[in-house]
Scaffold this motif. Structure first.
Motif, PDB file in Angstrom:
ATOM      1  N   ARG A  27      -9.916  11.487 -11.028  1.00 19.60           N
ATOM      2  CA  ARG A  27      -8.722  13.125 -10.541  1.00 19.60           C
ATOM      3  C   ARG A  27      -7.874  13.291  -9.730  1.00 19.60           C
ATOM      4  N   VAL A  28      -6.567  14.059 -10.067  1.00 19.37           N
ATOM      5  CA  VAL A  28      -5.575  13.860  -9.389  1.00 19.37           C
ATOM      6  C   VAL A  28      -5.515  15.172  -8.813  1.00 19.37           C
ATOM      7  N   PRO A  29      -5.069  15.947  -7.558  1.00 18.95           N
ATOM      8  CA  PRO A  29      -4.694  16.955  -7.426  1.00 18.95           C
ATOM      9  C   PRO A  29      -3.673  17.903  -8.121  1.00 18.95           C
ATOM     10  N   ALA A  30      -3.585  18.991  -8.466  1.00 18.77           N
ATOM     11  CA  ALA A  30      -2.276  19.282  -9.465  1.00 18.77           C
ATOM     12  C   ALA A  30      -1.068  18.935  -8.612  1.00 18.77           C
ATOM     13  N   ARG A  31      -1.033  19.492  -7.345  1.00 18.33           N
ATOM     14  CA  ARG A  31       0.149  19.752  -6.444  1.00 18.33           C
ATOM     15  C   ARG A  31       0.666  18.361  -6.574  1.00 18.33           C
ATOM     16  N   VAL A  32       0.248  17.209  -6.661  1.00 15.47           N
ATOM     17  CA  VAL A  32       0.432  15.564  -6.804  1.00 15.47           C
ATOM     18  C   VAL A  32       0.852  15.728  -8.155  1.00 15.47           C
ATOM     19  N   ALA A  33      -0.280  15.550  -9.050  1.00 18.01           N
ATOM     20  CA  ALA A  33       0.316  14.964 -10.548  1.00 18.01           C
ATOM     21  C   ALA A  33       1.681  15.992 -10.901  1.00 18.01           C
ATOM     22  N   TYR A  34       1.364  17.113 -10.923  1.00 18.93           N
ATOM     23  CA  TYR A  34       2.090  17.654 -12.441  1.00 18.93           C
ATOM     24  C   TYR A  34       3.363  17.961 -11.287  1.00 18.93           C
ATOM     25  N   GLN A  35       4.322  18.404 -11.840  1.00 18.65           N
ATOM     26  CA  GLN A  35       5.583  18.579 -10.795  1.00 18.65           C
ATOM     27  C   GLN A  35       6.241  19.889 -11.869  1.00 18.65           C
ATOM     28  N   THR A  36       7.051  20.209 -10.976  1.00 20.42           N
ATOM     29  CA  THR A  36       7.427  21.578 -11.609  1.00 20.42           C
ATOM     30  C   THR A  36       9.381  21.211 -12.010  1.00 20.42           C
ATOM     31  N   GLN A  37       9.292  22.255 -13.256  1.00 14.81           N
ATOM     32  CA  GLN A  37      10.400  22.126 -14.226  1.00 14.81           C
ATOM     33  C   GLN A  37      11.757  21.651 -13.032  1.00 14.81           C
ATOM     34  N   TRP A  38      12.298  23.285 -12.071  1.00 16.82           N
ATOM     35  CA  TRP A  38      13.308  21.796 -10.941  1.00 16.82           C
ATOM     36  C   TRP A  38      13.054  21.180 -10.616  1.00 16.82           C
ATOM     37  N   ASP A  39      11.832  20.211 -10.078  1.00 15.22           N
ATOM     38  CA  ASP A  39      11.732  19.029  -9.264  1.00 15.22           C
ATOM     39  C   ASP A  39      12.231  18.106 -10.215  1.00 15.22           C
ATOM     40  N   GLU A  87      -9.681  10.483 -22.582  1.00 20.48           N
ATOM     41  CA  GLU A  87      -9.700  11.936 -22.490  1.00 20.48           C
ATOM     42  C   GLU A  87      -8.702  12.451 -21.418  1.00 20.48           C
ATOM     43  N   LEU A  88      -8.364  13.108 -21.224  1.00 18.04           N
ATOM     44  CA  LEU A  88      -6.801  13.201 -20.198  1.00 18.04           C
ATOM     45  C   LEU A  88      -6.858  15.709 -20.320  1.00 18.04           C
ATOM     46  N   ARG A  89      -7.301  15.392 -19.053  1.00 19.50           N
ATOM     47  CA  ARG A  89      -7.789  17.654 -19.280  1.00 19.50           C
ATOM     48  C   ARG A  89      -6.435  17.506 -18.364  1.00 19.50           C
ATOM     49  N   TYR A  90      -5.994  18.700 -18.578  1.00 23.84           N
ATOM     50  CA  TYR A  90      -5.275  19.354 -17.618  1.00 23.84           C
ATOM     51  C   TYR A  90      -5.771  20.432 -16.977  1.00 23.84           C
ATOM     52  N   ASP A 105     -10.035   5.513 -28.304  1.00 24.41           N
ATOM     53  CA  ASP A 105      -9.471   7.071 -28.342  1.00 24.41           C
ATOM     54  C   ASP A 105      -9.439   7.792 -27.880  1.00 24.41           C
ATOM     55  N   LEU A 106      -7.526   8.453 -28.100  1.00 26.93           N
ATOM     56  CA  LEU A 106      -7.399   9.633 -27.456  1.00 26.93           C
ATOM     57  C   LEU A 106      -7.886  10.957 -27.273  1.00 26.93           C
ATOM     58  N   ARG A 107      -7.446  11.339 -26.278  1.00 31.45           N
ATOM     59  CA  ARG A 107      -8.067  12.852 -26.762  1.00 31.45           C
ATOM     60  C   ARG A 107      -7.411  13.740 -24.947  1.00 31.45           C
ATOM     61  N   ILE A 108      -6.383  15.004 -25.643  1.00 28.50           N
ATOM     62  CA  ILE A 108      -5.752  15.491 -24.495  1.00 28.50           C
ATOM     63  C   ILE A 108      -5.979  17.318 -24.753  1.00 28.50           C
ATOM     64  N   SER A 109      -6.497  17.326 -23.845  1.00 26.89           N
ATOM     65  CA  SER A 109      -7.386  18.836 -23.931  1.00 26.89           C
ATOM     66  C   SER A 109      -6.067  19.446 -22.690  1.00 26.89           C
ATOM     67  N   GLY A 110      -6.487  21.157 -22.033  1.00 23.13           N
ATOM     68  CA  GLY A 110      -5.577  21.692 -21.364  1.00 23.13           C
ATOM     69  C   GLY A 110      -4.407  22.382 -21.933  1.00 23.13           C
ATOM     70  N   TYR A 111      -3.664  23.331 -20.905  1.00 23.19           N
ATOM     71  CA  TYR A 111      -2.122  23.278 -21.457  1.00 23.19           C
ATOM     72  C   TYR A 111      -1.060  21.506 -20.061  1.00 23.19           C
ATOM     73  N   ARG A 112      -0.937  21.655 -21.274  1.00 23.09           N
ATOM     74  CA  ARG A 112       0.417  20.174 -21.121  1.00 23.09           C
ATOM     75  C   ARG A 112       1.327  20.847 -20.095  1.00 23.09           C
ATOM     76  N   ARG A 113       1.528  19.986 -19.286  1.00 23.89           N
ATOM     77  CA  ARG A 113       2.928  20.127 -17.982  1.00 23.89           C
ATOM     78  C   ARG A 113       3.236  18.271 -18.156  1.00 23.89           C
ATOM     79  N   PRO A 114       4.300  18.922 -17.442  1.00 28.08           N
ATOM     80  CA  PRO A 114       5.232  17.186 -16.935  1.00 28.08           C
ATOM     81  C   PRO A 114       4.464  17.224 -15.670  1.00 28.08           C
ATOM     82  N   ILE A 115       4.000  15.734 -15.849  1.00 25.98           N
ATOM     83  CA  ILE A 115       3.850  14.592 -14.829  1.00 25.98           C
ATOM     84  C   ILE A 115       4.820  14.376 -14.199  1.00 25.98           C
ATOM     85  N   CYS A 116       4.071  13.852 -12.950  1.00 25.59           N
ATOM     86  CA  CYS A 116       5.044  13.498 -11.611  1.00 25.59           C
ATOM     87  C   CYS A 116       5.088  12.438 -12.097  1.00 25.59           C
TER      88      CYS A 116
END
Length: 441
Positions: free
Chosen positions: A410-422, A346-349, A305-316
């Motif tokens: 747990r992956v730090p946000a600066r590593v996991a999340y990719q900015t729109q420009w990148d 469970e995937l938590r942003y 079973d998959l559950r996703i929560s939080g504000y979704r952002r692009p992942i590197c």
């Protein structure tokens, strides 16, 4: 001095000894005869006769006068760094403002007495500087240096010659102005600047660490993509050409011969091998940013079973590949080793980190296996930990209630999340690489 007071003083030296002093200020303007030690005589009426160099003098001890009036105290003037400060009406209760950098303060005070002004005693203190009263004796001046900016109150009290104190005394309030760098708002500004500097430094260090981790992962991904291109341009293209040759041979081989059947079966096996090889080459290439959810949904389909929560952002993309590999290994372990009947992913942003939980209701993992990092000959747990370390993440294995196991990544946000420009930048580079590769094909 009275005999009783003198005897009490001998018994207790700390006891105050009251004495009546007669001298110049009391009208006795002479001195005793130094050549005759018997210069004081008491007559039968109780009078004390004194032989002096100016004749006889007498004192009637029965008519000693005790001064019970406390002396009034006044503050005469104030000098700040050799500059006289004008005081109004004795300065009692008056507040004086002094310029910044005032270093030395001198305050003159006195107490009035018509009987014996020289016998007056003084005590003073500077509220905001002195902890206790300063016994000044007969001194009529107070000096202070190296005072910090701020508000002060100078208080002085006095006693007459008979020990009667004026407890109210006199007071003088003054304020030393600070330089701008001595003000509270400047200190608050410095503290704020220091706090912001620490925040910026921490963010810079964390960003640098995250960039190093991402660069390390990207280097690995680039190497995988290079290998994938080489395999596509050499091995797969050569295999495709070889199969076309076999196909041509099969076309000219009679259909009713055993060789034709063997060639057709070899070609079918070759097609299966081509499909598997293309899938492996595709796995070597990094996925697109933001595809983590869809790929995880495919991975968990009919298995968890998959559950996703939080504000979704692009992942590197490289991080997404490592996360999927860890989650896939956790699901496989729950199915094969833990014999779990229910698996939840469970995937938590979050703002500071991306958290992934994989929980099951299986038999759990033995503490000895967790302590050693896995069973001998099995490298699943070790591989999961190594993958987490490559992306700067942390991995925990904990008991899930009374039974089962929960894997927390747990992956730090600066590593996991990719900015729109990148995302746009790497998207453009990848599209360009694909186009050039297609032209070579």
């Amino acid at each position: 001095m009275r005999s009783a007071d003198l005897d009490a003083a001998f018994l207790n030296p700390a006891q105050r000894l009251t004495a009546f002093v007669y001298g110049r200020d009391q009208g006795l303007r002479a001195r005793s005869n130094w050549y005759d030690m018997n210069d004081i005589v008491e007559d039968r009426d109780g009078l004390l006769w004194l032989a002096t160099n100016r004749g006889l003098a007498w004192i009637d001890p029965r008519k000693l006068v005790h001064n019970s009036i406390p002396p009034p105290v006044v503050i005469r003037n104030m000098v700040a760094d050799d500059r006289v400060i004008a005081l109004e009406s004795g300065a009692d209760g008056t507040s004086q403002s002094l310029p910044p950098g005032t270093d030395r303060i001198t305050i003159d005070y006195t107490a009035l007495s018509f009987t014996d002004p020289a016998a007056n005693k003084f005590r003073y203190r500077l509220v905001g500087f002195d902890q206790e009263w300063v016994d000044a004796g007969e001194r009529r001046q107070a000096n202070y240096g190296n005072l910090a900016p701020g508000t002060y109150r100078f208080q002085v009290i006095a006693a007459n010659g008979d020990g009667v104190w004026n407890e109210q005394g006199a007071a003088l309030d003054f304020y030393i102005k600070p330089y701008f760098y001595q003000t509270w708002w400047f200190r608050a500004l410095l503290v704020t600047a220091l706090f912001l500097f620490v925040i910026v430094l921490v963010r810079w260090r964390s960003r640098a660490a995250a960039d190093r981790t991402r660069r390390r992962v990207e280097v690995q991904v680039e190497e995988r993509e290079r290998i994938a291109r080489e395999l596509h341009d050499t091995l797969l293209q050569g295999q495709q050409g070889l199969m076309m040759r076999f196909q041509a041979v099969a076309e000219i081989t009679p259909s009713n011969t055993a060789a034709r059947g063997m060639l057709e079966r070899a070609l079918e096996r070759g097609d299966d091998l081509m499909i598997a090889s293309r899938e492996r080459v595709l796995d070597l290439r990094a996925s697109d940013p933001g595809s983590l959810e869809s790929r995880m949904a495919s991975l968990a389909e009919d298995r968890a079973d998959l559950r996703i929560s939080g504000y979704r952002r692009p992942i590197c993309a490289p991080v997404a590949d490592e996360i999927l590999a860890i989650v896939g290994e956790a699901i496989a372990n729950a199915e094969q080793h833990a014999k779990a009947t229910h698996i939840a992913v469970e995937l938590r942003y979050r703002v500071l980190a991306l958290d992934i939980f994989v929980g099951d209701n299986g038999v759990g993992i033995a503490p000895a296996i967790l302590a050693s990092g896995g069973r001998r000959g099995h490298y699943g747990l070790q591989g999961m930990s190594e993958r987490a370390g490559r992306i700067g993440g942390k991995l925990w294995f904990t008991a899930n209630g009374t039974n089962g196991t929960q894997v927390h990544l747990r992956v730090p946000a600066r590593v996991a999340y990719q900015t729109q420009w990148d995302w746009f930048r790497k998207r453009g580079l990848r599209d360009g690489s694909s186009r050039s590769g297609g032209e070579r094909s």
